[in-house]
Design a protein around this motif. Structure first.
Motif, mmCIF file in Angstrom:
data_model
loop_
_atom_site.group_PDB
_atom_site.id
_atom_site.type_symbol
_atom_site.label_atom_id
_atom_site.label_comp_id
_atom_site.label_asym_id
_atom_site.label_seq_id
_atom_site.Cartn_x
_atom_site.Cartn_y
_atom_site.Cartn_z
ATOM 1 N N THR A 83 0.840 -1.189 0.000
ATOM 2 C CA THR A 83 0.000 0.000 0.000
ATOM 3 C C THR A 83 0.878 1.242 0.000
ATOM 4 O O THR A 83 1.771 1.372 0.826
ATOM 5 C CB THR A 83 -0.894 0.016 1.251
ATOM 6 O OG1 THR A 83 -1.662 -1.188 1.280
ATOM 7 C CG2 THR A 83 -1.815 1.222 1.223
ATOM 8 N N PRO A 84 0.631 2.181 -0.974
ATOM 9 C CA PRO A 84 1.475 3.380 -1.025
ATOM 10 C C PRO A 84 1.416 4.158 0.281
ATOM 11 O O PRO A 84 0.360 4.360 0.873
ATOM 12 C CB PRO A 84 0.858 4.187 -2.189
ATOM 13 C CG PRO A 84 0.120 3.178 -3.009
ATOM 14 C CD PRO A 84 -0.363 2.158 -2.034
ATOM 15 N N ASP A 88 4.968 8.849 0.259
ATOM 16 C CA ASP A 88 5.548 8.580 -1.048
ATOM 17 C C ASP A 88 5.480 9.830 -1.898
ATOM 18 O O ASP A 88 4.453 10.510 -1.952
ATOM 19 C CB ASP A 88 4.802 7.441 -1.740
ATOM 20 C CG ASP A 88 5.166 6.090 -1.158
ATOM 21 O OD1 ASP A 88 6.101 6.051 -0.335
ATOM 22 O OD2 ASP A 88 4.508 5.094 -1.494
ATOM 23 N N ARG A 89 6.563 10.173 -2.579
ATOM 24 C CA ARG A 89 6.664 11.357 -3.435
ATOM 25 C C ARG A 89 6.461 12.655 -2.659
ATOM 26 O O ARG A 89 6.105 13.679 -3.231
ATOM 27 C CB ARG A 89 5.672 11.287 -4.599
ATOM 28 C CG ARG A 89 5.972 10.195 -5.597
ATOM 29 C CD ARG A 89 5.008 10.225 -6.737
ATOM 30 N NE ARG A 89 5.030 11.508 -7.435
ATOM 31 C CZ ARG A 89 5.930 11.857 -8.348
ATOM 32 N NH1 ARG A 89 6.904 11.023 -8.668
ATOM 33 N NH2 ARG A 89 5.863 13.025 -8.940
ATOM 34 N N ASN A 135 3.430 17.037 -1.970
ATOM 35 C CA ASN A 135 3.173 15.658 -2.361
ATOM 36 C C ASN A 135 2.603 15.719 -3.772
ATOM 37 O O ASN A 135 1.424 15.980 -3.970
ATOM 38 C CB ASN A 135 2.190 14.983 -1.392
ATOM 39 C CG ASN A 135 1.962 13.528 -1.733
ATOM 40 O OD1 ASN A 135 1.135 13.199 -2.560
ATOM 41 N ND2 ASN A 135 2.690 12.659 -1.067
ATOM 42 N N PRO A 137 1.339 14.817 -7.590
ATOM 43 C CA PRO A 137 0.662 13.709 -8.264
ATOM 44 C C PRO A 137 1.569 13.062 -9.302
ATOM 45 O O PRO A 137 2.533 13.667 -9.774
ATOM 46 C CB PRO A 137 -0.552 14.385 -8.921
ATOM 47 C CG PRO A 137 -0.114 15.795 -9.141
ATOM 48 C CD PRO A 137 0.795 16.131 -7.985
ATOM 49 N N ASP A 138 1.240 11.836 -9.657
ATOM 50 C CA ASP A 138 1.998 11.100 -10.662
ATOM 51 C C ASP A 138 1.012 10.232 -11.444
ATOM 52 O O ASP A 138 0.915 9.027 -11.236
ATOM 53 C CB ASP A 138 3.070 10.228 -9.996
ATOM 54 C CG ASP A 138 3.975 9.537 -10.993
ATOM 55 O OD1 ASP A 138 3.939 9.903 -12.177
ATOM 56 O OD2 ASP A 138 4.711 8.618 -10.594
ATOM 57 N N ASN A 141 1.733 6.782 -13.036
ATOM 58 C CA ASN A 141 1.836 5.606 -12.176
ATOM 59 C C ASN A 141 0.608 5.428 -11.284
ATOM 60 O O ASN A 141 0.667 4.774 -10.245
ATOM 61 C CB ASN A 141 3.093 5.697 -11.309
ATOM 62 C CG ASN A 141 4.363 5.609 -12.138
ATOM 63 O OD1 ASN A 141 4.489 4.740 -12.995
ATOM 64 N ND2 ASN A 141 5.306 6.508 -11.893
ATOM 65 N N LYS A 143 -1.148 7.733 -9.544
ATOM 66 C CA LYS A 143 -1.342 8.658 -8.421
ATOM 67 C C LYS A 143 -1.914 9.965 -8.975
ATOM 68 O O LYS A 143 -1.207 10.748 -9.604
ATOM 69 C CB LYS A 143 -0.021 8.918 -7.695
ATOM 70 C CG LYS A 143 -0.174 9.722 -6.410
ATOM 71 C CD LYS A 143 1.181 9.843 -5.707
ATOM 72 C CE LYS A 143 1.045 10.538 -4.356
ATOM 73 N NZ LYS A 143 0.498 11.899 -4.481
ATOM 74 N N HIS A 144 -3.179 10.214 -8.714
ATOM 75 C CA HIS A 144 -3.874 11.327 -9.363
ATOM 76 C C HIS A 144 -4.088 12.539 -8.465
ATOM 77 O O HIS A 144 -4.588 13.557 -8.943
ATOM 78 C CB HIS A 144 -5.239 10.848 -9.883
ATOM 79 C CG HIS A 144 -5.130 9.755 -10.906
ATOM 80 N ND1 HIS A 144 -4.758 9.980 -12.214
ATOM 81 C CD2 HIS A 144 -5.325 8.413 -10.797
ATOM 82 C CE1 HIS A 144 -4.737 8.849 -12.879
ATOM 83 N NE2 HIS A 144 -5.066 7.864 -12.040
ATOM 84 N N GLY A 146 -2.581 15.256 -5.254
ATOM 85 C CA GLY A 146 -1.414 15.785 -4.574
ATOM 86 C C GLY A 146 -1.787 17.045 -3.813
ATOM 87 O O GLY A 146 -2.931 17.513 -3.862
ATOM 88 N N TRP A 183 -5.443 17.782 -8.586
ATOM 89 C CA TRP A 183 -6.017 16.590 -9.183
ATOM 90 C C TRP A 183 -5.530 16.502 -10.624
ATOM 91 O O TRP A 183 -5.695 17.442 -11.404
ATOM 92 C CB TRP A 183 -7.541 16.632 -9.149
ATOM 93 C CG TRP A 183 -8.188 15.443 -9.827
ATOM 94 C CD1 TRP A 183 -7.873 14.129 -9.648
ATOM 95 C CD2 TRP A 183 -9.248 15.473 -10.795
ATOM 96 N NE1 TRP A 183 -8.664 13.326 -10.434
ATOM 97 C CE2 TRP A 183 -9.523 14.120 -11.154
ATOM 98 C CE3 TRP A 183 -9.998 16.490 -11.367
ATOM 99 C CZ2 TRP A 183 -10.515 13.788 -12.079
ATOM 100 C CZ3 TRP A 183 -10.982 16.154 -12.292
ATOM 101 C CH2 TRP A 183 -11.234 14.822 -12.633
#
Length: 454
Positions: A83-84, A88-89, A135, A137-138, A141, A143-144, A146, A183
């Motif tokens: 689980t992220p 992370d990031r 944080n 978004p990515d 991968n 991750k939508h 941040g 987003w």
């Protein structure tokens, strides 16, 4: 004479066996043949078993529609994915920006006029101390979402958010320079909601990312931040279009019912060239008067802030036309150019006032540790929107940068401001000068995992 029982063929020299030997030899051959037959049978059974196994595997690998019998797939346990983590990031970044400046006019009150940040003379000053938490978004991968939060302390904080003309309650938001959520549904569209640093104008807030130490007139004049919703859509690798809908310039809380808009684009036709164009439409006039320290009877209040409506409320519009470009003709050279035109009306039928100007920048990296930079700027403040006086302003800035270590730079700067009017303070009360010259030592130190511009 040869012995009896021996073949006389020239090709056979082996003695010919007698009857008993022939019988023994026959038994041996028979036994050997039986052994061979048994081995062949075993080998045949093994081949049949392998063929059967291959047929079973092929039957299982075929789609169900190609097989006579339904194929039931064996249950395969799902792979366990981690689980992220919430961190992370996530980057946590800290910066310190301090300076000592000297104004050769020796102004009363040690104040440098028309400066955004280096406002003090003959004083060791804390320009700003910053904490930036992000944080990002990515979407590539999965991750939508941040978020970002910028906390700021020091002299620059009051410059950015200390004006009661724009903020009815500046103390509430003064140390929150940026705070927004993001987003990104895909790799093209990005939506932000909250408070963000304005990208109108070439220069920004964080000194480490600027060409010079001091800021230009245009930076001091143009908006610092906005509160609302903004969208960026990446058409392709060379073009991004932008749209904002916000409360106004320097308005965390709206002071009228109009919502400002920005339409713009950023083009990067080459890796070494970047061009931004913005058009901003706003209504920068409050429709109420706030009384933060008194409470006249009968007035409504906003969490303790008394106010009174302005009748008729000014509804004249503000138009900002902004364009800037950066170009790196070689690895060691950076060139930039900015132009702005601002026109404003108090009422819709009022005569317009305008301020316009431009700036040219150049930076040359002498060595990995040393760099030279310069800025030349002109601003026509005929309407007094910036300085409050009808004047033409010029400034020339020369900056030397020494990179003492990764994340630590020292800048030595000489700057001369001039006007066609007597505007700048001197050491004599009531005596103004047409110019001011300053020398500044700026120290900028930062650390964190955010590698790109803050």
């Amino acid at each position: 004479m040869l012995a009896a029982g021996v073949e006389t063929s020239a090709y056979a020299t082996i003695p010919y066996p007698g009857p008993m030997k022939k019988f023994v030899l026959l038994l041996a051959i028979t036994a050997h043949a039986q052994d061979l037959n048994q081995q062949v049978a075993e080998l045949r059974d093994l081949v049949l078993k392998l063929q059967t196994r291959i047929d079973d595997l092929e039957k299982k690998s075929r789609p169900a529609a190609e097989t006579k019998e339904p194929v039931v797939a064996a249950a395969v346990p799902s792979p366990v994915t981690a689980t992220p983590s919430l961190l992370d990031r996530t980057t946590i970044n800290v910066a310190f920006d301090g300076y000592y400046g000297f104004n050769f006019n020796s102004p009363i009150g040690r104040t440098n006029l028309l400066r955004a940040y280096d406002v003090s003379s003959n004083s060791f000053s804390l320009n700003q101390a910053d904490i930036v938490m992000e944080n990002a978004p990515d979407p590539a991968n999965g991750k939508h979402f941040g978020a970002r939060l910028d906390l700021q302390f020091g002299q620059a904080t009051q410059t950015l958010q200390g004006s009661a003309v724009n903020e009815p309650r500046p103390d509430i938001y003064r140390n929150i320079f940026q705070a927004y959520g993001t987003w990104a549904p895909d790799n093209r569209l990005t939506l932000d909601f909250g408070k963000w640093s304005s990208s109108i104008g070439l220069e920004g807030n964080y000194t480490k990312d600027q060409i010079n130490y001091s800021r230009s007139y245009l930076f001091d004049f143009l908006p610092f931040y906005h509160m609302g919703v903004r969208a960026a859509y990446k058409v392709n690798d060379a073009l991004t279009v932008n749209y904002w809908l916000d409360n106004g310039t320097q308005q965390t809380e709206a002071f009228n019912n109009f919502k400002d808009e920005l339409f713009g684009f950023t083009a990067a036709p080459r890796k070494n060239f970047n061009w931004t164009v913005n058009y901003y439409l706003g209504q920068e006039h409050p429709d109420v008067v706030y009384y933060p320290y008194t409470s006249p009877p009968g007035l409504p209040t906003l969490q303790g802030e008394s106010f009174q409506p302005i009748i008729p409320a000014p509804k004249g519009k503000t138009h900002i036309f902004d364009s800037y470009a950066t170009w790196q003709p070689a690895n060691k050279w950076t060139l930039a150019l900015e132009g702005d035109y601002v026109i404003e009306r108090d009422q819709t039928n009022s005569a317009p006032v305008h301020t316009d100007g431009g700036a040219f920048y150049a930076r040359y990296q002498l060595t990995p540790k040393f760099a030279l930079a310069g800025r030349s700027e002109y601003l026509s403040d005929r309407g007094g929107l910036y300085s409050g006086a009808n004047q033409a302003l010029k400034e020339t800035t020369l900056t030397t940068e020494y990179k003492a270590a990764e994340g630590f730079v020292v800048r030595l700067e000489w700057r001369r401001d001039s006007s066609n009017q007597r505007y700048f303070l001197t050491d004599t009360l009531g005596l103004l000068s047409k110019q001011q010259t300053t020398a500044t030592v700026g120290v900028v130190w930062w650390f964190g995992k955010k590698t790109e511009a803050w």
